[in-house]
Design a protein around this motif. Sequence first.
Motif, PDB file in Angstrom:
ATOM      1  N   GLY A 197       0.784  -0.902  -0.191  1.00 27.72           N
ATOM      2  CA  GLY A 197       0.083  -0.048  -0.335  1.00 27.72           C
ATOM      3  C   GLY A 197       0.958   1.322   0.032  1.00 27.72           C
ATOM      4  O   GLY A 197       0.349   2.249   0.154  1.00 27.72           O
ATOM      5  N   PHE A 198       1.780   1.621  -0.832  1.00 29.30           N
ATOM      6  CA  PHE A 198       2.925   2.224  -0.350  1.00 29.30           C
ATOM      7  C   PHE A 198       3.022   2.758  -1.932  1.00 29.30           C
ATOM      8  O   PHE A 198       2.902   2.436  -2.582  1.00 29.30           O
ATOM      9  N   SER A 199       2.465   4.325  -1.765  1.00 28.59           N
ATOM     10  CA  SER A 199       3.327   4.747  -2.680  1.00 28.59           C
ATOM     11  C   SER A 199       5.259   4.986  -3.212  1.00 28.59           C
ATOM     12  O   SER A 199       5.696   4.897  -2.188  1.00 28.59           O
ATOM     13  N   PRO A 212       1.061  14.977  -1.030  1.00 25.98           N
ATOM     14  CA  PRO A 212       1.488  15.989   0.284  1.00 25.98           C
ATOM     15  C   PRO A 212       1.154  15.270   1.722  1.00 25.98           C
ATOM     16  O   PRO A 212       1.155  15.949   2.574  1.00 25.98           O
ATOM     17  N   GLU A 213      -0.447  14.249   1.602  1.00 27.72           N
ATOM     18  CA  GLU A 213      -0.740  14.004   2.289  1.00 27.72           C
ATOM     19  C   GLU A 213       0.003  12.378   3.498  1.00 27.72           C
ATOM     20  O   GLU A 213      -0.672  11.892   4.078  1.00 27.72           O
ATOM     21  N   ALA A 214       1.838  12.512   2.860  1.00 27.48           N
ATOM     22  CA  ALA A 214       1.410  11.065   2.857  1.00 27.48           C
ATOM     23  C   ALA A 214       1.988  10.998   4.459  1.00 27.48           C
ATOM     24  O   ALA A 214       2.347  12.268   5.089  1.00 27.48           O
ATOM     25  N   ARG A 215       1.134   9.883   5.290  1.00 22.83           N
ATOM     26  CA  ARG A 215       1.282   9.796   6.843  1.00 22.83           C
ATOM     27  C   ARG A 215       2.913   9.316   6.958  1.00 22.83           C
ATOM     28  O   ARG A 215       3.257   9.165   8.323  1.00 22.83           O
ATOM     29  N   ALA A 216       3.535   8.928   6.479  1.00 23.01           N
ATOM     30  CA  ALA A 216       4.786   8.692   6.687  1.00 23.01           C
ATOM     31  C   ALA A 216       6.049   8.055   5.890  1.00 23.01           C
ATOM     32  O   ALA A 216       5.162   8.560   4.214  1.00 23.01           O
TER      33      ALA A 216
END
Length: 244
Positions: free
Chosen positions: A86-88, A126-130
């Motif tokens: 589930g990562f970009s 921009p909203e990536a949590r980690a």
Amino acid sequence: VLSSVSPSMKATIGWLLKTVFQRSIKRSSMPEVIFTGPAGRLEGRYHPAKQKNAPIAMILHPHPQFHGTMNHQIVYQCYYAFAHRGFSVLRFNFRGVGRSQGSFDHGTGELSDAAAALDWAQTINPEARACWVAGFSFGAWIGMQLLMRRPEVEGFISIAPPANLYDFSFLAPCPSSGLIVHGDKDIVVPQKDVNTLVDKLKTQKGIVIDHQVIPGANHFFDGKLEPLMESVTSYLDMRLANVR
């Protein structure tokens, strides 16, 4: 540099870039990307996550002067290990490799390339949590340096870090927990040198270093890619289980 842009403007730029970018990649799960680096354009491959606040991962390739590219099998496998969770994910060619402009800069320029690549990934997300960084050999050295400069990086995977070839004393202290994995038949980077690095990092408080050794593996993990990736994916699953 993104740090000079206001949060609202950064979010707007990210939304616009992501909208345009997603429209251009609907037919491909592994789109080619070109973004600006300090020495010119950098060539990469990017896998966008479906969830808009998904974490980011960046994979760094081995030494450019010894056939290291973003298409190296270990880099490729790590890329998909993160994508399947589930990562970009971004992998890219350092300056002077493939279609990336510039020339080899003995690590200094390559570290700047990695910082620019992470800037690009964060602008798209921009909203990536980690954020995570993984690297193999030379890429592991660059990744660990980036870790020191970017406090948002919360996890790392360092495969066969060349502790005998480069100075790792900058890890004082190491700011994040992570995995260090290497082979016990590595003659390029002997096991004792990696052990010394790990022992030093393990004395630091507030982080946990997972140290794994792949029996029978050389520096390139010839014939040992499967156990290497089992180590990487098991560690990732363990860390991700603790944040969900």
